[in-house]
Each structure stands twice: as C-alpha cells, then as structure tokens.
Write a protein that holds these residues in place. Structure first.
Motif, PDB file in Angstrom:
ATOM      1  N   VAL A  81       0.988  -1.250   0.149  1.00 54.67           N
ATOM      2  CA  VAL A  81      -0.072   0.159  -0.075  1.00 54.67           C
ATOM      3  C   VAL A  81       0.880   1.308   0.116  1.00 54.67           C
ATOM      4  N   LEU A  82       0.583   2.249  -0.926  1.00 50.07           N
ATOM      5  CA  LEU A  82       1.185   3.428  -0.882  1.00 50.07           C
ATOM      6  C   LEU A  82       0.413   4.076   0.047  1.00 50.07           C
ATOM      7  N   SER A  83       1.041   4.651   1.378  1.00 53.10           N
ATOM      8  CA  SER A  83       0.252   5.024   2.521  1.00 53.10           C
ATOM      9  C   SER A  83       1.012   6.574   2.819  1.00 53.10           C
ATOM     10  N   MET A  84       0.273   7.664   2.962  1.00 53.47           N
ATOM     11  CA  MET A  84       0.712   9.086   3.348  1.00 53.47           C
ATOM     12  C   MET A  84       0.071   9.383   4.721  1.00 53.47           C
ATOM     13  N   ALA A  85       0.692   9.514   5.870  1.00 55.96           N
ATOM     14  CA  ALA A  85       0.105  10.100   6.878  1.00 55.96           C
ATOM     15  C   ALA A  85       0.388  11.472   7.091  1.00 55.96           C
ATOM     16  N   LEU A  86      -0.555  12.584   6.939  1.00 62.46           N
ATOM     17  CA  LEU A  86      -0.513  13.889   6.650  1.00 62.46           C
ATOM     18  C   LEU A  86      -0.818  14.613   7.893  1.00 62.46           C
ATOM     19  N   GLU A  87       0.091  14.536   8.978  1.00 61.09           N
ATOM     20  CA  GLU A  87      -0.289  14.715  10.357  1.00 61.09           C
ATOM     21  C   GLU A  87      -0.690  16.195  10.274  1.00 61.09           C
ATOM     22  N   GLU A  88       0.002  17.180   9.548  1.00 59.10           N
ATOM     23  CA  GLU A  88       0.094  18.602   9.890  1.00 59.10           C
ATOM     24  C   GLU A  88      -1.495  19.041   9.600  1.00 59.10           C
ATOM     25  N   VAL A  89      -1.976  18.188   8.751  1.00 56.11           N
ATOM     26  CA  VAL A  89      -3.589  18.586   8.413  1.00 56.11           C
ATOM     27  C   VAL A  89      -4.643  17.594   8.742  1.00 56.11           C
ATOM     28  N   HIS A  90      -4.143  16.586   9.814  1.00 54.37           N
ATOM     29  CA  HIS A  90      -5.086  15.460  10.262  1.00 54.37           C
ATOM     30  C   HIS A  90      -5.508  14.752   9.212  1.00 54.37           C
ATOM     31  N   GLY A  91      -4.635  14.341   8.362  1.00 58.06           N
ATOM     32  CA  GLY A  91      -5.045  13.523   7.054  1.00 58.06           C
ATOM     33  C   GLY A  91      -4.244  12.530   6.623  1.00 58.06           C
ATOM     34  N   GLU A  92      -4.849  11.396   5.699  1.00 63.03           N
ATOM     35  CA  GLU A  92      -3.947  10.384   5.137  1.00 63.03           C
ATOM     36  C   GLU A  92      -4.498  10.154   3.960  1.00 63.03           C
ATOM     37  N   VAL A  93      -3.587   9.496   3.263  1.00 60.86           N
ATOM     38  CA  VAL A  93      -4.088   9.003   1.901  1.00 60.86           C
ATOM     39  C   VAL A  93      -3.425   7.542   1.239  1.00 60.86           C
ATOM     40  N   ASP A  94      -4.358   6.682   1.099  1.00 63.33           N
ATOM     41  CA  ASP A  94      -3.967   5.300   0.630  1.00 63.33           C
ATOM     42  C   ASP A  94      -4.125   5.094  -0.680  1.00 63.33           C
ATOM     43  N   VAL A  95      -3.314   4.349  -1.301  1.00 68.34           N
ATOM     44  CA  VAL A  95      -3.176   4.050  -2.710  1.00 68.34           C
ATOM     45  C   VAL A  95      -3.365   2.582  -2.770  1.00 68.34           C
ATOM     46  N   LYS A  96      -4.262   1.761  -3.229  1.00 68.08           N
ATOM     47  CA  LYS A  96      -4.182   0.450  -3.172  1.00 68.08           C
ATOM     48  C   LYS A  96      -4.486  -0.212  -4.823  1.00 68.08           C
ATOM     49  N   THR A  97      -3.838  -1.323  -4.984  1.00 72.41           N
ATOM     50  CA  THR A  97      -4.176  -2.023  -6.440  1.00 72.41           C
ATOM     51  C   THR A  97      -3.875  -3.472  -6.312  1.00 72.41           C
ATOM     52  N   ALA A  98      -4.389  -4.143  -7.032  1.00 74.22           N
ATOM     53  CA  ALA A  98      -3.889  -5.522  -7.449  1.00 74.22           C
ATOM     54  C   ALA A  98      -4.412  -5.979  -8.808  1.00 74.22           C
ATOM     55  N   TYR A  99      -3.632  -6.954  -9.335  1.00 66.22           N
ATOM     56  CA  TYR A  99      -3.949  -7.713 -10.515  1.00 66.22           C
ATOM     57  C   TYR A  99      -4.031  -9.129 -10.007  1.00 66.22           C
ATOM     58  N   LEU A 100      -5.430  -9.755 -10.212  1.00 64.07           N
ATOM     59  CA  LEU A 100      -5.969 -11.097  -9.917  1.00 64.07           C
ATOM     60  C   LEU A 100      -6.015 -11.966 -11.246  1.00 64.07           C
ATOM     61  N   PRO A 101      -5.413 -12.977 -11.322  1.00 60.06           N
ATOM     62  CA  PRO A 101      -5.610 -13.761 -12.689  1.00 60.06           C
ATOM     63  C   PRO A 101      -7.046 -14.077 -12.745  1.00 60.06           C
ATOM     64  N   GLY A 102      -7.616 -14.218 -13.767  1.00 57.14           N
ATOM     65  CA  GLY A 102      -9.092 -14.464 -14.021  1.00 57.14           C
ATOM     66  C   GLY A 102      -9.937 -13.190 -14.083  1.00 57.14           C
ATOM     67  N   PHE A 103      -9.524 -12.195 -13.686  1.00 53.71           N
ATOM     68  CA  PHE A 103     -10.457 -10.843 -13.533  1.00 53.71           C
ATOM     69  C   PHE A 103     -10.002 -10.192 -15.149  1.00 53.71           C
ATOM     70  N   ASP A 104     -10.906  -9.599 -15.563  1.00 53.60           N
ATOM     71  CA  ASP A 104     -10.842  -8.825 -16.852  1.00 53.60           C
ATOM     72  C   ASP A 104     -10.303  -7.485 -16.504  1.00 53.60           C
ATOM     73  N   GLY A 105     -10.137  -7.254 -15.400  1.00 53.75           N
ATOM     74  CA  GLY A 105      -9.564  -5.656 -15.143  1.00 53.75           C
ATOM     75  C   GLY A 105      -8.842  -5.580 -13.851  1.00 53.75           C
ATOM     76  N   PHE A 106      -8.222  -4.388 -13.746  1.00 52.99           N
ATOM     77  CA  PHE A 106      -7.703  -4.309 -12.264  1.00 52.99           C
ATOM     78  C   PHE A 106      -8.005  -3.032 -11.819  1.00 52.99           C
ATOM     79  N   ALA A 107      -8.064  -2.578 -10.639  1.00 51.59           N
ATOM     80  CA  ALA A 107      -8.462  -1.325 -10.171  1.00 51.59           C
ATOM     81  C   ALA A 107      -7.195  -0.619  -9.464  1.00 51.59           C
ATOM     82  N   ILE A 108      -7.105   0.607  -9.616  1.00 54.01           N
ATOM     83  CA  ILE A 108      -6.124   1.507  -8.610  1.00 54.01           C
ATOM     84  C   ILE A 108      -7.120   2.370  -8.094  1.00 54.01           C
ATOM     85  N   LYS A 109      -7.045   2.085  -6.380  1.00 56.97           N
ATOM     86  CA  LYS A 109      -8.001   2.991  -5.870  1.00 56.97           C
ATOM     87  C   LYS A 109      -7.359   4.137  -4.934  1.00 56.97           C
TER      88      LYS A 109
END
Length: 329
Positions: free
Chosen positions: A44-72
């Motif tokens: 997971v690409l994860s950023m804790a932004l303490e100065e603004v009381h925030g956080e951001v996560d970026v997640k993804t996965a390629y799964l065999p058998g699935f027609d697509g993959f998501a980046i969230k």
C-alpha cells in the motif's frame, strides 16, 4: 481506434450496488484469488499527513481471471466535518487487464471502499464467527461501525448489538440507526469490557493507537474482527490478546505486520511464525474455526484485491446499460 471510458458518480453507483449477500460473495472470491498463484499486489502506498490531520492510501491488485484491475485512491481528512465536508472521499480507476486501457472511472467518494470493507467483515464472520451469535458489539460509532454490523448481521443474524464509543451521544445515534436499519435491539455500553464480555462477535472500527481489547477480556466463543488499524501506529487489540487467541487470521500478513494489529505483536516478539490469511481459510487450505468455544481474531487492513473485485463487479453490472457518462478518447 476510439475508446470509451465510463464515468460514474457516487449517486449513480448507489443505484447499482449495495452491501448485500451478493457483494459478500464477490469479496469472498477476491480473497480466494488472493491466496492463489499469479497475484500482483504491491505494498500500500500510504501517506500520513499529520499537519492537516489527514491520510491517503493508494491500493491496487492484479488478480488472474479478472478482466480488469483497479487502482484506488482513498484520502481521509478528519477535520473536514468542521468545514461541513465528509472525512473520506476518493475514486477508483478500472483498467483492462489485457490492454491497460482505462475502462471506467468511479467517482465514488469512498462509497465502494466502504461497502467492500464491510463485505470483508462479513467474509470473516462467515468463516470465523461462532455458528450462533446472539449478541454482537461494535467499538466505534462512524460509517464503518454501522456497515460492519450490518454486514456481520447478513452472516450471523443476531438479535442484539452493543455499541461503545468515546462519545456517548454519537454512540446513541449509532445504536438508534442500527436499531432502525436491522430491526434488532441496540444499546449503548459505557466500557469496552462490558461490550466484549456480553458478545460472541465484536468488530473494532476505531483509529485507536492504544489497545482497546486486552487478553483478559477474551472468553470462549468469541470472534473479533479488527479493521480500524490500517496505518502504522494504530492498534485496537493488544499484542498479548492476539497471541492468546486460538486462531489469528490476517487479510494479508505483509500488510498486517506493517499497519495492522500484527505490527504491535511482532514489535514485542510475538506472533513470529507463519500465519494464515483469510483467503487460505476461504479456500479450505487452512482450517477456520473448528469449534464454537474457540477465540478467533481476524485482522483486516483492506486489500487492493477487494478494490479490483468490486470495481470489476460494478463494471459487469453496468455493462450494456446507460448509467454513467461515456467519454470518448
């Protein structure tokens, strides 16, 4: 050659998909796929932004058998309510697994993340909770508190839920909503100890950094789904409680040892051996709960596999329809 991208808003997505048994099956299949060969799921690409009381996560996965993959991309800015804005937002991008072309853009503001996270809790309950649950408890009073209890109720239709929160007013609001949504008894308790002692299924949904559940609170026939710890430093279940359980299961060990409950246990030199993952339990490669007297704990940090699964499922539901806006490229 022209290529269309479907752009779908949160309001449109809510017309297409909701938290139900069908979605639980979709997320269960994602965990099964995650336990198999050929999976590509980076950290997971994860950023804790303490100065603004925030956080951001970026997640993804390629799964065999699935027609697509998501980046969230999932930002959480927790002072937003003071501005009249929601704490969570975000979006999912669905790519073709064959060509890499963008197929869809889901401007869900975190809705798909919310329901896929709750569905993972239902998968945990399906495989790890006692066969009969009379009382469930939730620690926390936010959106996930409500969704996790609704999801668990799909698998174990308990008749009572106990709600604990640091803010008793918010806890009362949460209990009232659960009472209305599920048609069950719902009451507020003042201590975590009370919530755990009277329940067979407990879900933790808080951002706690000091453990709420200790080993002394565990009792035979208890299942805990811990899903609040999704950033380094968060911790809802004490390390010695994890070690004392009959069965500990991670959604992904590599994530849980960095950002889940497992991180604190490993820091203390506990839980050092090979540990099972939920996908292995789903497929039967690893036994789940073997008796109603066991104490089980499932550590959920949220996986890119779940995002790929729900985005692909939504794309299938939208196929051939007119929901969303098509943008030619």
């Amino acid at each position: 050659m022209a290529h269309d991208i479907r752009v779908v808003t949160e309001a449109e997505l809510r017309r297409v998909i909701a938290l139900d048994a069908g979605l639980v099956d979709v997320i269960e299949r994602a965990f099964a796929a995650l336990s198999g060969p050929g999976v590509v799921m980076p950290p997971v690409l994860s950023m804790a932004l303490e100065e603004v009381h925030g956080e951001v996560d970026v997640k993804t996965a390629y799964l065999p058998g699935f027609d697509g993959f998501a980046i969230k991309v999932s930002p959480g800015f927790f002072d937003n309510p003071k501005l009249g804005l929601p704490s969570l937002n975000g979006l999912m991008i669905l790519f073709s697994a064959k060509t890499g072309l963008v197929e869809a853009l889901f401007l869900d503001n975190g809705y798909l993340t919310d329901i896929r996270t709750a569905a993972a809790g239902a998968v945990a309950a399906r495989h790890l909770a006692p066969s009969q649950v009379e009382t469930a408890a939730v620690l926390g009073t936010g959106v996930q508190a409500r969704l996790q209890i609704a999801a668990a109720h799909l698998e174990r239709p308990f008749g009572r839920v106990l709600v604990w929160g640091r803010d008793l007013v918010k806890a009362g609001d949460c209990a009232a909503e659960l009472r209305k949504i599920l048609g069950i008894e719902a009451e507020v308790v003042e201590t975590v100890d009370e919530a755990v002692a009277h329940s067979q299924l407990v879900v933790t949904t808080t951002p706690a950094r000091d453990p709420l559940i200790t080993a002394g609170m565990l009792h035979p026939g208890l299942h805990i789904t811990a899903m609040g710890s999704d950033q380094p430093g968060k911790n809802e279940v004490a390390a010695d409680a994890l070690a004392a359980a009959d069965l500990y299961v991670a959604d992904r060990v590599a994530q849980c040892e960095v950002a889940g409950e497992l991180a604190a246990a490993r820091a203390r030199g506990l839980m050092t051996g090979l540990l099972p993952e939920l996908g292995e339990v789903v497929t039967g490669a690893v036994p789940g709960r073997s008796s109603d007297d066991e104490v089980t704990i499932c550590d959920l940090t949220g996986t890119g596999a779940q995002d790929t699964a729900i985005a692909s499922h939504v794309a299938t539901l939208l196929s051939g329809g007119d929901i969303g806006t098509l943008i030619g490229t």
